[in-house]
Design an enzyme around this catalytic site. Structure first.
Site, PDB file in Angstrom:
ATOM      1  N   ASP A 139       0.819  -1.218   0.000  1.00  0.00           N
ATOM      2  CA  ASP A 139       0.000   0.000   0.000  1.00  0.00           C
ATOM      3  C   ASP A 139       0.850   1.266   0.000  1.00  0.00           C
ATOM      4  O   ASP A 139       2.060   1.220   0.206  1.00  0.00           O
ATOM      5  CB  ASP A 139      -0.956  -0.001   1.210  1.00  0.00           C
ATOM      6  N   ASN A 173      -7.456  -2.456  14.452  1.00  0.00           N
ATOM      7  CA  ASN A 173      -8.837  -2.829  14.129  1.00  0.00           C
ATOM      8  C   ASN A 173      -8.900  -4.043  13.210  1.00  0.00           C
ATOM      9  O   ASN A 173      -9.940  -4.350  12.644  1.00  0.00           O
ATOM     10  CB  ASN A 173      -9.582  -1.648  13.493  1.00  0.00           C
ATOM     11  N   HIS A 205      -7.154  -4.476  10.368  1.00  0.00           N
ATOM     12  CA  HIS A 205      -6.919  -4.279   8.928  1.00  0.00           C
ATOM     13  C   HIS A 205      -5.616  -4.934   8.487  1.00  0.00           C
ATOM     14  O   HIS A 205      -4.669  -5.053   9.263  1.00  0.00           O
ATOM     15  CB  HIS A 205      -6.995  -2.799   8.529  1.00  0.00           C
ATOM     16  N   GLU A 239      -9.580  -1.758   5.431  1.00  0.00           N
ATOM     17  CA  GLU A 239     -10.224  -1.489   6.710  1.00  0.00           C
ATOM     18  C   GLU A 239     -11.438  -2.400   6.922  1.00  0.00           C
ATOM     19  O   GLU A 239     -11.940  -3.003   5.967  1.00  0.00           O
ATOM     20  CB  GLU A 239     -10.669  -0.017   6.748  1.00  0.00           C
TER      21      GLU A 239
END
Ligand code: GLP
Length: 237
Positions: free
Chosen positions: A62, A128, A130, A135
């Site tokens: 990314d 979280n 990801h 996400e």
């Protein structure tokens, strides 16, 4: 999933490095690479090694939208510092966060991934759950796409920026479907703030609400965790 509990990030980096070395001796050609603090000890091990990557290809997960390698917060810059300056590859790819047309850049990246099947993918995990910048709520079928970062991710990543306002709110990320095509996946997670995500990823239901949980469906995943990150797991090794 195979879980390996280590004493600390230093030992985790060594374990991941040994796995890579073993696969490289079997002739793998393409590495999938990750940024963030979790893989830093792994890159340190590589820098100190005599491994040669000049015949290999790397593909990163990314990049922030709006940053390129002239920005020291970009993932392109991070990779140069952590790895590429010391260990050049035949070719190294990151998504183009500065592209005029990000949708075209995403399709181009899918083509690059298709042409260079990933043999060994390094992953971290967000608090979280990801993976990459996928996400919670991201489709498991997604390939490379432009993503809005969750407020909690912006906050977590603000430690690398002067202020939270400076953190880009969008990124371009390899999708979960692409990550799942990697032949071997090695995920690194250290510290108490990763414990919940690790528990849900390993023992929770497979759900798009916890992107990392898809890894339960992959048949060659090694999860390297320290005791703090493993602390909520029911079964520990
Ligand atoms: C970022 C990256 C992820 C990384 C995650 C965790 O959001 N896009 O690839 O896994 O942060 O980062 P860290 O390893 O610093 O905790």
């Amino acid at each position: 999933m195979k879980i390996i509990t280590v004493k600390n990030a230093q030992e985790g980096g060594k374990v991941a490095f040994d796995l890579l070395k073993d696969k490289m001796s079997q002739g793998i050609e393409t590495l999938g690479l990750a940024t963030g603090s979790s893989p830093e000890t792994f890159y340190e091990e590589i820098r100190q090694s005599d491994l040669d990557f000049s015949h290999m290809t790397s593909i990163n997960l990314d990049e922030y939208v709006g940053l390129d390698d002239s920005s020291d917060q970009s993932y392109a810059y991070f990779m140069k510092q952590q790895l590429f300056d010391a260990k050049p590859f035949k070719a190294s790819y990151l998504p183009d966060g500065k592209a005029d047309d990000l949708a075209v850049a995403a399709r181009d990246y899918d083509r690059i991934i298709a042409e260079n099947p990933i043999d060994f993918q390094i992953l971290g995990i967000g608090r979280n759950g990801h993976i990459g910048f996928n996400e919670p709520g991201t489709s498991f079928d997604a390939t490379t796409q432009i993503v809005d970062l969750a407020p909690s991710t912006v906050e977590a990543n603000s430690r690398f920026f002067d202020s939270i306002e400076d953190v880009p709110k969008k990124a371009i990320s390899m999708g979960i479907a692409s990550i799942m095509t990697a032949k071997t996946i090695v995920l690194l997670a250290f510290g108490e703030e990763k414990a919940k995500a690790i528990k849900s990823m390993v023992e929770g239901p497979v759900t798009e609400d916890l992107p990392g949980s898809i890894l339960q469906k992959h048949d060659d995943v090694v999860v390297i965790v320290d005791e703090a990150a493993a602390s909520l797991l029911t079964t520990q090794n």
